[in-house]
Design a protein around this motif. Structure first.
Motif, PDB file in Angstrom:
ATOM      1  N   TYR A  71       1.111  -1.077  -0.509  1.00  0.00           N
ATOM      2  CA  TYR A  71      -0.110  -0.302   0.290  1.00  0.00           C
ATOM      3  C   TYR A  71       1.068   1.503   0.087  1.00  0.00           C
ATOM      4  N   ASN A  72       2.139   0.778  -0.323  1.00  0.00           N
ATOM      5  CA  ASN A  72       2.788   1.961  -0.237  1.00  0.00           C
ATOM      6  C   ASN A  72       2.432   3.466   1.115  1.00  0.00           C
ATOM      7  N   ILE A  73       2.927   2.580   2.801  1.00  0.00           N
ATOM      8  CA  ILE A  73       2.370   3.344   3.633  1.00  0.00           C
ATOM      9  C   ILE A  73       3.215   3.131   4.279  1.00  0.00           C
ATOM     10  N   HIS A 153       1.365  -4.384  -6.431  1.00  0.00           N
ATOM     11  CA  HIS A 153       0.869  -2.865  -5.252  1.00  0.00           C
ATOM     12  C   HIS A 153      -0.323  -2.646  -5.941  1.00  0.00           C
ATOM     13  N   LEU A 156      -2.350   4.300  -7.731  1.00  0.00           N
ATOM     14  CA  LEU A 156      -3.214   5.043  -7.571  1.00  0.00           C
ATOM     15  C   LEU A 156      -4.054   6.092  -8.943  1.00  0.00           C
ATOM     16  N   ARG A 253       3.745  11.043  -2.769  1.00  0.00           N
ATOM     17  CA  ARG A 253       4.266  10.365  -3.750  1.00  0.00           C
ATOM     18  C   ARG A 253       5.099  10.621  -4.439  1.00  0.00           C
ATOM     19  N   ASP A 280      -4.206   2.971  -0.551  1.00  0.00           N
ATOM     20  CA  ASP A 280      -3.178   3.267  -1.433  1.00  0.00           C
ATOM     21  C   ASP A 280      -3.824   4.072  -2.875  1.00  0.00           C
TER      22      ASP A 280
END
Length: 280
Positions: A71-73, A153, A156, A253, A280
């Motif tokens: 989630y790129n968190i 992933h 967005l 981002r 995300d």
């Protein structure tokens, strides 16, 4: 554009029988699988131009081999023990931003070509599309060096348009799980099963060749590019469009992808509006 195989993909003839056939097939693919590949969209006679232009700008890519999650968190986010966001992966892909890609290059000319944009919008069943206002992420060259991969992933954007400009000797396979989540349901268990390898049933694989155009719905589809092997990097041009004008990427981002932000990104962040509440 003379680089496009207009006999198969008549961009300048919307409404013609050939145009309708391609658009209809692409729409069917996207509805069914969330992905459609238009083989040899770029004529074979232009493949060397694609490759050469990509290898020329690839050294300008921002490389940041780092650990990430799906989630790129933040890696230390407060998540339940079995949450898929706790699974750490290595991201080794890199991006050349739009402002470092010559405006007379094939991919830049294609990105801005009105007939191409109109065609892409029709394939996604949208009334119109707009170039991103973002001076960095509107058009990028994605570079995956040998030994590296672009791990699992979500995008967005709801849709992605990409063009393979250089294929690797081995690996670099595009894998995806269409509609594994929705705007209202994260489906964490299903995502975790794919990440851990306990369930490969949802995974589809697509090996792309130079000149192939791929249209993809990546907001709800878990996806990755598997590790590249051999001596040749995998290069892919990614064309970013939006259903509304003036869209710019987030500060966080943008810095993650390019190592820098511009005043444009800071200004846009103040007025950003999310379209859903997904992680995300």
């Amino acid at each position: 554009m003379h680089d496009v195989d207009t006999a198969r993909y008549p961009l300048a003839a919307p409404g013609s029988d050939a145009w309708e056939r391609v658009v209809t097939k692409t729409r069917t693919d996207l509805r069914t699988h969330g992905c459609s590949v238009l083989p040899e969209f770029i004529r074979p006679s232009s493949w060397e131009t694609l490759r050469r232009e990509g290898t020329t700008v690839a050294p300008s890519a921002y490389y940041d081999v780092t650990e990430t999650n799906v989630y790129n968190i933040k890696l230390d986010a407060d998540l339940p023990a079995e949450h898929p966001g706790r699974i750490i992966m290595r991201r080794g892909n890199a991006f050349v931003p739009r402002d470092l890609i010559p405006t007379d290059s094939l991919i830049h000319r294609l990105y801005r070509d009105p007939s191409f944009v109109r065609f892409v919008a029709a394939c996604f069943e949208l009334p119109a599309l707009h170039e991103l206002a973002d001076p960095l992420s509107g058009l990028v060259l994605n570079v995956v060096q040998p030994g590296m991969e672009h791990p699992w992933h979500f995008d967005l954007n709801e849709f992605t348009v990409s063009l393979l400009t250089q294929e690797p000797e081995e690996g670099g396979v595009f894998e995806y799980c269409p509609n594994i989540r929705s705007a209202g349901a994260e489906n964490f268990d299903a995502v975790r099963s794919v990440l851990t390898g306990t369930d490969r049933a949802p995974v589809r694989a697509q090996t792309l060749r130079p000149g192939d155009l791929q249209l993809f719905k990546g907001r709800y589809a878990l996806h990755r590019v598997s590790a590249v092997h051999g001596d040749t990097a995998r290069h892919t041009a990614i064309f970013a469009y939006s259903q509304r004008p003036g869209v710019t990427g987030s500060v966080t981002r943008t810095r993650q992808l390019f190592g820098r932000v511009l005043p444009t990104h800071r200004d846009a962040e103040r007025h950003a509006v999310r379209v859903d509440q997904l992680l995300d």
